[in-house]
Design a protein around this motif. Structure first.
Motif, PDB file in Angstrom:
ATOM      1  N   LYS A 153       0.839  -1.203   0.000  1.00  0.00           N
ATOM      2  CA  LYS A 153       0.000   0.000   0.000  1.00  0.00           C
ATOM      3  C   LYS A 153       0.876   1.256   0.000  1.00  0.00           C
ATOM      4  O   LYS A 153       0.591   2.221  -0.714  1.00  0.00           O
ATOM      5  CB  LYS A 153      -0.933   0.002   1.211  1.00  0.00           C
ATOM      6  N   LEU A 154       1.961   1.263   0.772  1.00  0.00           N
ATOM      7  CA  LEU A 154       2.868   2.410   0.774  1.00  0.00           C
ATOM      8  C   LEU A 154       3.470   2.630  -0.610  1.00  0.00           C
ATOM      9  O   LEU A 154       3.575   3.762  -1.087  1.00  0.00           O
ATOM     10  CB  LEU A 154       3.975   2.206   1.804  1.00  0.00           C
ATOM     11  N   ARG A 155       3.875   1.537  -1.274  1.00  0.00           N
ATOM     12  CA  ARG A 155       4.427   1.650  -2.627  1.00  0.00           C
ATOM     13  C   ARG A 155       3.374   2.183  -3.589  1.00  0.00           C
ATOM     14  O   ARG A 155       3.667   3.007  -4.466  1.00  0.00           O
ATOM     15  CB  ARG A 155       4.937   0.297  -3.120  1.00  0.00           C
ATOM     16  N   HIS A 159       3.825   5.691  -5.786  1.00  0.00           N
ATOM     17  CA  HIS A 159       3.771   5.702  -7.250  1.00  0.00           C
ATOM     18  C   HIS A 159       2.639   6.610  -7.748  1.00  0.00           C
ATOM     19  O   HIS A 159       2.818   7.344  -8.733  1.00  0.00           O
ATOM     20  CB  HIS A 159       3.587   4.285  -7.782  1.00  0.00           C
ATOM     21  N   LYS A 160       1.497   6.571  -7.100  1.00  0.00           N
ATOM     22  CA  LYS A 160       0.381   7.425  -7.517  1.00  0.00           C
ATOM     23  C   LYS A 160       0.704   8.899  -7.297  1.00  0.00           C
ATOM     24  O   LYS A 160       0.416   9.745  -8.157  1.00  0.00           O
ATOM     25  CB  LYS A 160      -0.888   7.035  -6.765  1.00  0.00           C
ATOM     26  N   MET A 243      10.223   8.314   0.385  1.00  0.00           N
ATOM     27  CA  MET A 243      10.138   6.885   0.100  1.00  0.00           C
ATOM     28  C   MET A 243      10.825   6.548  -1.215  1.00  0.00           C
ATOM     29  O   MET A 243      11.468   5.509  -1.349  1.00  0.00           O
ATOM     30  CB  MET A 243       8.685   6.431   0.054  1.00  0.00           C
ATOM     31  N   GLN A 244      10.683   7.432  -2.195  1.00  0.00           N
ATOM     32  CA  GLN A 244      11.246   7.160  -3.517  1.00  0.00           C
ATOM     33  C   GLN A 244      12.758   7.225  -3.528  1.00  0.00           C
ATOM     34  O   GLN A 244      13.415   6.376  -4.128  1.00  0.00           O
ATOM     35  CB  GLN A 244      10.670   8.170  -4.527  1.00  0.00           C
ATOM     36  N   GLY A 390      10.776  14.214 -13.317  1.00  0.00           N
ATOM     37  CA  GLY A 390      10.799  14.836 -12.003  1.00  0.00           C
ATOM     38  C   GLY A 390      11.499  13.938 -11.000  1.00  0.00           C
ATOM     39  O   GLY A 390      12.371  14.362 -10.253  1.00  0.00           O
ATOM     40  N   PHE A 391      11.105  12.677 -10.988  1.00  0.00           N
ATOM     41  CA  PHE A 391      11.737  11.628 -10.199  1.00  0.00           C
ATOM     42  C   PHE A 391      12.167  10.553 -11.187  1.00  0.00           C
ATOM     43  O   PHE A 391      11.444  10.251 -12.128  1.00  0.00           O
ATOM     44  CB  PHE A 391      10.763  11.038  -9.178  1.00  0.00           C
TER      45      PHE A 391
END
Length: 403
Positions: A153-155, A159-160, A243-244, A390-391
């Protein structure tokens, strides 16, 4: 705003997301500070100009238009003055080196071991999805106090939020060309609030040692807490960038090392080289590639370009880290290059608060990986593709080893 260099009008978001390097190499050579219509702002592409703007009193932080639409206000990356000072006083204490040193090994090493145990005897894995991202999101999630939220869920949230934040394309009127691109970010934020609001209710009356609990209470008068709507934009920043960055820095470092087998062997044999390998990996493919911005507070000239007050400049740190005037053969990963400073974490008073934390998440993750699987090889049957402007980071990394 119109451009005086015609090829700038032809740049598309698809080009930037797939591979920004050729465009930015041309920008550095021809127009290192230029207005790019598809982004609706100026772009700083060299190390010198990025550093000058990031540390200049004539500029202050501003969140990009897509970032503002995604995070809301006040997000720590886009505010200044007393609000920025308060938000940094809220997030910085837990990320100071002496504090991180106190708990980082006990936090990250067991997480890394748990994920490694799921595949270390299999002989193959896809490391971005099975290791690098999960270790990164789980470490930060647990630090924040989100132990009840699954790593998947965190991932999904990060991503969203990432796709929403980088949905930056605008038309000639400055309107978003893909307004539907923010829908999944809105969906993620609704899910975040549904889960975190009850936790905040508990932390208000029963504070603990989680980061979000400290955000609510630290520096506040007795009996008072910061409003949740005040801290949510910065929480969204964390659930994306914080997180990324460690996960994709770890993955990019591995991809870089796979291009230099001799250097990979040296790093596997000597764990003390891992921090240097990570630094080169972050320079080679900066996780936060071009996601921060500055706005001029007065009429100012930079690199021969007259910028009226209110001009927004995107800080393309990923491009600055490939500046030929600073680095020899910058498109190559090379652990042996002189340890020159890079801009992967930004510069000035809005430099990333999590520099120390991110580096140590990467270090521990790679230490555990190489200790468990020292004979790691890239699976050449699967290509490695990078995505993002951006990332930026690899979308997958398939590996094999003898068991």
């Amino acid at each position: 705003m119109t451009t005086t260099v015609s090829w700038l009008d032809d740049i598309t978001m698809t080009q930037l997301e797939r591979n920004p390097y050729p465009i930015y190499e041309r920008l550095r050579a021809e127009v290192p500070l230029a207005y790019v219509p598809v982004l609706g702002s100026y772009v700083a592409s060299t190390a010198e100009i990025c550093r000058e703007i990031a540390t200049s009193d004539d500029f202050e932080a501003i969140i990009t238009k897509a970032g503002g639409r995604t995070f809301g206000h006040p997000a720590v990356i886009g505010v200044n003055g007393p609000i920025h000072a308060d938000l940094r006083s809220m997030v910085d204490p837990a990320l100071q080196p002496q504090e991180v040193d106190r708990w980082i090994d006990d936090l990250v090493r067991p997480i890394a071991r748990r994920y490694l145990e799921t595949f270390e005897d299999v002989g193959r894995a896809e490391l971005v999805g099975q290791y690098c991202e999960p270790v990164s999101v789980r470490a930060l999630g647990d630090l924040l106090g989100l132990q009840s939220v699954s790593s998947d869920k965190l991932r999904d949230w990060f991503h969203k939020l990432s796709r929403s934040f980088t949905n930056a394309g605008v038309d000639e009127d400055g309107e978003f060309t893909n307004p539907e691109g923010f829908d999944e970010g809105d969906e993620a934020k609704a899910e975040i609030r549904a889960i975190v609001d009850p936790l905040i209710d508990r932390w208000i009356d029963h504070p603990d040692d989680s980061a979000i609990s400290h955000w609510l209470h630290d520096g506040m008068p007795d009996g008072k807490t910061r409003e949740r709507d005040y801290i949510y934009p910065t929480l969204y920043v964390y659930l994306l960038g914080a997180m990324q960055e460690p996960g994709h820095a770890m993955a990019s470092t591995l991809v870089g090392l796979f291009t230099r087998p001799d250097q990979l062997e040296s790093v596997v044999d000597e764990a003390g080289l891992i921090p240097r390998a990570i630094s080169e990996g972050m320079r080679w493919t900066s996780p936060i590639w071009s996601a921060t911005a500055r706005v001029s507070t007065t009429d100012v000239e930079v690199a021969g370009v007259a910028l009226p007050a209110g001009s927004v400049v995107l800080m393309s740190y990923g491009s600055a880290n490939h500046d030929h005037s600073v680095y020899e053969a910058p498109s190559e990963y090379d652990l042996s290059r002189p340890p020159l400073p890079h801009l992967a974490f930004g510069a000035g008073n809005h430099a990333c608060a999590g520099i120390y934390f991110a580096n140590h998440v990467c270090r521990i993750g790679l230490e555990e990986l190489f200790d468990s699987i020292p004979n790691l090889e890239r699976d050449t049957d699967n290509d490695v593709e990078f995505w993002g402007w951006g990332f930026r980071g690899p979308t997958s990394l398939h590996v094999t080893w003898e068991v």
